[in-house]
Design a protein around this motif. Structure first.
Motif, mmCIF file in Angstrom:
data_model
loop_
_atom_site.group_PDB
_atom_site.id
_atom_site.type_symbol
_atom_site.label_atom_id
_atom_site.label_comp_id
_atom_site.label_asym_id
_atom_site.label_seq_id
_atom_site.Cartn_x
_atom_site.Cartn_y
_atom_site.Cartn_z
ATOM 1 N N ALA A 46 -11.831 66.545 1.163
ATOM 2 C CA ALA A 46 -12.770 65.418 1.137
ATOM 3 C C ALA A 46 -11.990 64.133 1.364
ATOM 4 N N GLY A 47 -12.664 63.157 1.957
ATOM 5 C CA GLY A 47 -12.004 61.871 2.165
ATOM 6 C C GLY A 47 -12.963 60.833 2.698
ATOM 7 N N GLY A 48 -12.653 59.575 2.441
ATOM 8 C CA GLY A 48 -13.442 58.488 2.982
ATOM 9 C C GLY A 48 -13.159 58.302 4.464
ATOM 10 N N MET A 49 -14.127 57.721 5.153
ATOM 11 C CA MET A 49 -13.994 57.516 6.591
ATOM 12 C C MET A 49 -13.537 56.104 6.886
ATOM 13 N N TYR A 76 -12.521 64.038 13.236
ATOM 14 C CA TYR A 76 -11.099 63.741 13.116
ATOM 15 C C TYR A 76 -10.699 63.623 11.649
ATOM 16 N N THR A 77 -11.542 62.966 10.862
ATOM 17 C CA THR A 77 -11.226 62.781 9.443
ATOM 18 C C THR A 77 -11.103 64.118 8.730
ATOM 19 N N VAL A 78 -11.988 65.066 9.055
ATOM 20 C CA VAL A 78 -11.905 66.405 8.462
ATOM 21 C C VAL A 78 -10.575 67.064 8.795
ATOM 22 N N ILE A 79 -10.177 66.998 10.051
ATOM 23 C CA ILE A 79 -8.935 67.643 10.471
ATOM 24 C C ILE A 79 -7.724 66.976 9.811
ATOM 25 N N LYS A 80 -7.741 65.650 9.776
ATOM 26 C CA LYS A 80 -6.632 64.905 9.165
ATOM 27 C C LYS A 80 -6.527 65.215 7.670
ATOM 28 N N GLU A 81 -7.656 65.148 6.967
ATOM 29 C CA GLU A 81 -7.651 65.386 5.525
ATOM 30 C C GLU A 81 -7.301 66.846 5.210
ATOM 31 N N SER A 82 -7.669 67.771 6.082
ATOM 32 C CA SER A 82 -7.344 69.175 5.858
ATOM 33 C C SER A 82 -5.841 69.391 5.793
ATOM 34 N N MET A 83 -5.122 68.724 6.668
ATOM 35 C CA MET A 83 -3.676 68.852 6.670
ATOM 36 C C MET A 83 -3.068 68.110 5.491
ATOM 37 N N PRO A 113 -3.605 73.736 8.958
ATOM 38 C CA PRO A 113 -3.192 73.183 10.254
ATOM 39 C C PRO A 113 -4.393 72.878 11.147
ATOM 40 N N PRO A 114 -4.221 71.963 12.097
ATOM 41 C CA PRO A 114 -5.334 71.561 12.955
ATOM 42 C C PRO A 114 -5.994 72.721 13.700
ATOM 43 N N ASN A 115 -5.216 73.721 14.132
ATOM 44 C CA ASN A 115 -5.825 74.815 14.882
ATOM 45 C C ASN A 115 -6.810 75.614 14.031
ATOM 46 N N VAL A 116 -6.627 75.598 12.709
ATOM 47 C CA VAL A 116 -7.580 76.251 11.806
ATOM 48 C C VAL A 116 -8.705 75.292 11.451
ATOM 49 N N ALA A 117 -8.362 74.049 11.095
ATOM 50 C CA ALA A 117 -9.363 73.060 10.675
ATOM 51 C C ALA A 117 -10.365 72.768 11.780
ATOM 52 N N LYS A 118 -9.956 72.888 13.042
ATOM 53 C CA LYS A 118 -10.858 72.602 14.153
ATOM 54 C C LYS A 118 -12.013 73.596 14.243
ATOM 55 N N LYS A 119 -11.943 74.682 13.486
ATOM 56 C CA LYS A 119 -13.046 75.651 13.451
ATOM 57 C C LYS A 119 -14.149 75.224 12.485
ATOM 58 N N ALA A 120 -13.934 74.129 11.766
ATOM 59 C CA ALA A 120 -14.971 73.615 10.864
ATOM 60 C C ALA A 120 -16.182 73.177 11.682
ATOM 61 N N PHE A 121 -17.371 73.336 11.110
ATOM 62 C CA PHE A 121 -18.585 72.936 11.807
ATOM 63 C C PHE A 121 -19.474 72.117 10.861
ATOM 64 N N SER A 122 -20.163 71.142 11.438
ATOM 65 C CA SER A 122 -20.994 70.244 10.635
ATOM 66 C C SER A 122 -22.267 70.962 10.202
ATOM 67 N N PHE A 137 -11.992 53.873 17.944
ATOM 68 C CA PHE A 137 -11.027 53.009 18.622
ATOM 69 C C PHE A 137 -9.628 53.177 18.077
ATOM 70 N N LYS A 138 -9.479 53.873 16.917
ATOM 71 C CA LYS A 138 -8.146 54.211 16.452
ATOM 72 C C LYS A 138 -7.680 55.491 17.144
ATOM 73 N N GLU A 139 -6.378 55.661 17.171
ATOM 74 C CA GLU A 139 -5.827 56.845 17.820
ATOM 75 C C GLU A 139 -6.218 58.100 17.048
ATOM 76 N N GLU A 140 -6.692 59.101 17.775
ATOM 77 C CA GLU A 140 -7.056 60.381 17.179
ATOM 78 C C GLU A 140 -6.307 61.489 17.925
ATOM 79 N N PRO A 141 -5.039 61.712 17.569
ATOM 80 C CA PRO A 141 -4.214 62.623 18.361
ATOM 81 C C PRO A 141 -4.409 64.094 18.050
ATOM 82 N N LEU A 142 -5.075 64.422 16.940
ATOM 83 C CA LEU A 142 -5.119 65.833 16.533
ATOM 84 C C LEU A 142 -6.035 66.661 17.426
#
Length: 334
Positions: A188-191, A199-206, A212-221, A329-334
């Motif tokens: 969980a995390g603030g946006m 992006y926030t989900v992937i970042k906070e997951s790590m 890792p991002p390759n696992v977190a990217k399987k999350a669905f809304s 507008f912020k960098e989202e590299p994941l």
């Protein structure tokens, strides 16, 4: 989990009301409260308690007047007509207030994170990606502006039915400024303004669970929960949590990566429900768990007498404007 029969127990609706505690229009308690509308572009974007007004007036005297204050509203002076000028004025004031925790206790949790405050106006000359201004995260409750976060349920499937699942539950660090040591969702995390929910989900997951991002990217809304919390009778917190699910295989174990989480436990639905009823969860995290259990038929109209009220209170309408599209507008590299 060992249950102590002497401990107080809450109904599930009681837990939801801990989050959604601001009175509704039909509630006579609403008349006892004393808030002014915070106005931008002639529409309300927040609530300011009357006890804060003298501090706004003092700030007006220390510099070029920032706020126009009436009996019912607080708005920005005409010279503060765009995102940058409003954000800068609020930041200057908060940087004074943050050293006066007696009058502004929420600022003890200063995060150096900006939240966007949105308006219906999308003119790029006066707004930034639909935001009228940005504000320090810990100050949102002082101005009653709409805050956004993401919560992710991590779960393991144990059988073929929707309710055959176990959830990964986090315990918050004892050093957290809010709700230390209480139970939390797996991630969980603030946006922060400028980052998308995904992006926030992937970042906070790590950061929180070493997923890792390759696992977190399987999350669905899977939707949202929303509520308005009344704090100490003088602060409001309208919040929307964007909820994600992530099914994990049994060989993946979340592990704390930063200082925000003590550890993780894989619990049955009965264990999660028991901890919710005992008040061991941070309230909005309990609500996210209830949202999960409703979707997985753990909580049903047949086994929960407050089923309809719970669902309605988990999805409160918040009248303030929100983003039409999440700014990135912020960098989202994941």
């Amino acid at each position: 989990m060992t249950t102590n029969p002497s401990r107080p127990r809450f109904s599930l609706l009681d837990i939801v009301k801990q989050c959604d505690s601001f009175p509704y229009a039909s509630d006579p308690k609403l008349k006892e409260l004393s808030f002014l509308d915070l106005i931008v572009d002639d529409i309300p974007i927040g609530r300011i308690h009357t006890t804060l007004v003298p501090h706004l007036e003092t700030f007006n005297q220390q510099t070029r007047p920032v706020f126009h204050i009436t009996e019912t509203t607080v708005s920005f002076m005409p010279w503060l007509s765009d995102y940058d000028s409003r954000s800068d004025a609020i930041a200057q004031m908060l940087n004074i207030w943050r050293y006066d925790l007696k009058n502004f206790p929420p600022l003890s949790g200063w995060r150096d994170e900006l939240y966007g405050v949105y308006t219906h106006n999308t003119d790029p000359a006066t707004t930034k990606d639909g935001a009228a201004l940005a504000i320090e995260r810990s100050a949102c409750v002082l101005f009653g502006v709409h805050a956004y976060g993401v919560h992710m349920n991590g779960y393991v499937r144990t059988g073929p039915n929707p309710w055959d699942v176990q959830m990964w539950i986090a315990r918050r660090s004892l050093t957290k400024p809010t709700y230390p040591g209480m139970l939390d969702n797996m991630v969980a995390g603030g946006m922060c303004f400028g980052h998308s929910p995904y992006y926030t989900v992937i970042k906070e997951s790590m950061e929180e669970a070493t997923i890792p991002p390759n696992v977190a990217k399987k999350a669905f809304s899977v939707g949202t929960i929303s509520y308005i919390k009344l704090k100490d009778g003088t602060q409001t917190a309208p919040e929307t949590q964007i909820v994600y699910d992530l099914e994990l295989s049994k060989d993946i174990t979340p592990t704390p990566c930063d200082t925000e989480v003590q550890g993780f436990q894989l619990w049955t639905m009965d264990q999660v429900l028991e901890a919710i009823r005992l008040g061991e969860f941070k309230p909005n995290c309990a609500c996210v768990c209830l949202h999960f259990m409703i979707r997985h038929s753990v909580i049903t109209p047949e086994n929960e007498p407050d089923y309809l009220n719970i669902i309605q209170r988990l999805h409160r309408y918040i009248e303030y404007p929100g983003p039409k599209k999440w700014p990135t507008f912020k960098e989202e590299p994941l």
